[in-house]
Design a protein around this motif. Sequence first.
Motif, PDB file in Angstrom:
ATOM      1  N   ALA A  35       0.835  -1.209   0.000  1.00 12.43           N
ATOM      2  CA  ALA A  35       0.000   0.000   0.000  1.00 12.43           C
ATOM      3  C   ALA A  35       0.865   1.252   0.000  1.00 12.43           C
ATOM      4  N   ALA A  36       1.970   1.222   0.758  1.00 13.31           N
ATOM      5  CA  ALA A  36       2.875   2.373   0.767  1.00 13.31           C
ATOM      6  C   ALA A  36       3.506   2.571  -0.603  1.00 13.31           C
ATOM      7  N   LEU A  37       3.872   1.470  -1.255  1.00 10.01           N
ATOM      8  CA  LEU A  37       4.449   1.561  -2.596  1.00 10.01           C
ATOM      9  C   LEU A  37       3.428   2.121  -3.580  1.00 10.01           C
ATOM     10  N   LYS A  60      18.571   0.633  -8.884  1.00 13.15           N
ATOM     11  CA  LYS A  60      19.590   0.411  -7.859  1.00 13.15           C
ATOM     12  C   LYS A  60      19.065   0.633  -6.451  1.00 13.15           C
ATOM     13  N   SER A  61      17.992   1.383  -6.300  1.00 12.70           N
ATOM     14  CA  SER A  61      17.484   1.661  -4.953  1.00 12.70           C
ATOM     15  C   SER A  61      16.847   0.429  -4.320  1.00 12.70           C
ATOM     16  N   ASN A  62      16.174  -0.370  -5.109  1.00 15.51           N
ATOM     17  CA  ASN A  62      15.600  -1.650  -4.640  1.00 15.51           C
ATOM     18  C   ASN A  62      15.242  -2.442  -5.880  1.00 15.51           C
ATOM     19  N   ARG A 285      14.639   6.515  -4.330  1.00 19.95           N
ATOM     20  CA  ARG A 285      14.388   6.609  -2.889  1.00 19.95           C
ATOM     21  C   ARG A 285      13.002   7.184  -2.577  1.00 19.95           C
ATOM     22  N   SER A 286      12.579   8.216  -3.337  1.00 22.60           N
ATOM     23  CA  SER A 286      11.299   8.865  -3.039  1.00 22.60           C
ATOM     24  C   SER A 286      10.118   7.946  -3.316  1.00 22.60           C
ATOM     25  N   ILE A 287      10.334   6.857  -4.049  1.00 20.99           N
ATOM     26  CA  ILE A 287       9.269   5.880  -4.274  1.00 20.99           C
ATOM     27  C   ILE A 287       9.323   4.766  -3.236  1.00 20.99           C
ATOM     28  N   ILE A 288      10.494   4.171  -3.033  1.00 21.23           N
ATOM     29  CA  ILE A 288      10.569   2.937  -2.245  1.00 21.23           C
ATOM     30  C   ILE A 288      11.121   3.128  -0.837  1.00 21.23           C
ATOM     31  N   GLY A 289      11.779   4.259  -0.552  1.00 20.71           N
ATOM     32  CA  GLY A 289      12.499   4.406   0.708  1.00 20.71           C
ATOM     33  C   GLY A 289      11.661   4.193   1.942  1.00 20.71           C
ATOM     34  N   ASN A 290      10.518   4.854   2.013  1.00 25.13           N
ATOM     35  CA  ASN A 290       9.678   4.748   3.201  1.00 25.13           C
ATOM     36  C   ASN A 290       8.629   3.648   3.090  1.00 25.13           C
ATOM     37  N   CYS A 291       8.799   2.758   2.115  1.00 22.96           N
ATOM     38  CA  CYS A 291       7.897   1.609   1.971  1.00 22.96           C
ATOM     39  C   CYS A 291       8.431   0.379   2.679  1.00 22.96           C
ATOM     40  N   GLY A 292       9.650   0.461   3.220  1.00 17.48           N
ATOM     41  CA  GLY A 292      10.254  -0.736   3.778  1.00 17.48           C
ATOM     42  C   GLY A 292      10.950  -0.503   5.098  1.00 17.48           C
ATOM     43  N   TYR A 379      18.189   1.291  -0.840  1.00 23.07           N
ATOM     44  CA  TYR A 379      19.611   1.099  -0.557  1.00 23.07           C
ATOM     45  C   TYR A 379      19.829   0.300   0.727  1.00 23.07           C
ATOM     46  N   GLY A 380      18.913  -0.606   1.000  1.00 22.84           N
ATOM     47  CA  GLY A 380      19.065  -1.545   2.096  1.00 22.84           C
ATOM     48  C   GLY A 380      19.510  -2.880   1.548  1.00 22.84           C
TER      49      GLY A 380
END
Length: 423
Positions: A35-37, A60-62, A285-292, A379-380
């Motif tokens: 849902a966050a994605l 490269k971000s995920n 990052r602005s797409i996936i960073g706070n989704c995980g 980047y995790g």
Amino acid sequence: MSHFHYQNGELYAEQLALSEVAAQFGTPCYVYSRAALQAACDSWQQACQGRDSLICYSVKSNSNLAILHILAKQGFGFDIVSGGELRRVLAAGGAAQKVIFSGVGKSREEIRFALQQQVACFNVESASELLRINQIAGELGCRAPISLRVNPDVDAQTHPYISTGLKENKFGIAYEEALPLYRMAAGLPHLQVHGIDCHIGSQLLDDAPLLAAFERIALLVDTLAAEGIHLQHLDIGGGLGIRYTSDQQPVPVGDYLQHLFARIDAWRARSAHTQALRIVFEPGRSIIGNCGLLLSRVEYLKHGAGKNFAIVDAAMNDLLRPALYQAWHEVLPLQQHARAAQLYDIVGPVCESADWLARARELALQEDDLLAFMSAGAYGMTMSSNYNTRARAAEVLVDGAQMHLIREREQLDSLFALEKIPF
């Protein structure tokens, strides 16, 4: 991060208690909210609605196939920096015709494969690369679509390791060298000059540097048009930051794009050659960073005279950003307790003093507690390694009250399965 929240003292991802993920799949474990994605995708697509644009997610971000598949179904393109990332995009159902190939060190094999797959464009970062692409395209009997990644010499005002737009950075072509290189590209028989690209850095909290970079690139586009070199797209890059700490206030995607499109509209009003110019973005990052987030378990508590340590089962090989960038990730307990809190440095079991994930955090901990390292979607996992012969973490996607294993935890035997003893 509203899709991660406490409910009756327990941390949830959407409608699922994260303790259930840990119980089924163990720790360390990366967990993503679908849902966050979806919300992040919607914010980009809604802000670009009605515009001739292409949003190319930065692989490269995920790069998990499930994440890429969701984005491909949403109509996203992809920004890649290796042949391996191109193969991931194709395996996930992405279209090569929506792929922008960036990166300073493309090999001959990578260029050949990308041309065979008919990628949308190469972002070229040196004169030597331009000549190499022209040669390989000639060998294949085709013309390669190219853009030059122009370094606008704009300070992104971010960490020096993720700043890419200054003269001293290895990325891109110097602004003053771009015009003669475009002239050369236009004269090479196996190239098609498609566009122009810039990317000044990552984790940008203010849109002023991005807008300044756009203005410099727009001037160059005007100069090129005056020489008869007309471009099809302008790639403004990515780099928008996310909120890691409570005091960070990054520019929202919608606001940034509104400001940028206002500049573009004013430019188009005075420059007829820009009317058909597609705008390309490379967000990651602005797409996936706070989704995980990264789940981890406290193995030991070690109390000393000067410092307390919480030794967890995740380490710098799982989440490198703190050791590499001194990055901050919020740390939340999966269960809220009324115990007395103490200051802890949270460290891993890797045999390096740099193996820390958080410092001086006030937490009420006991051994075997579960912790979540937030904002770890970008980047995790992609920067993780097998240092100390440690298996890389599992990855899980939460969708409502359901959890889906999207990458199995590595088995230790597989880490040396490809190695040979020659005697």
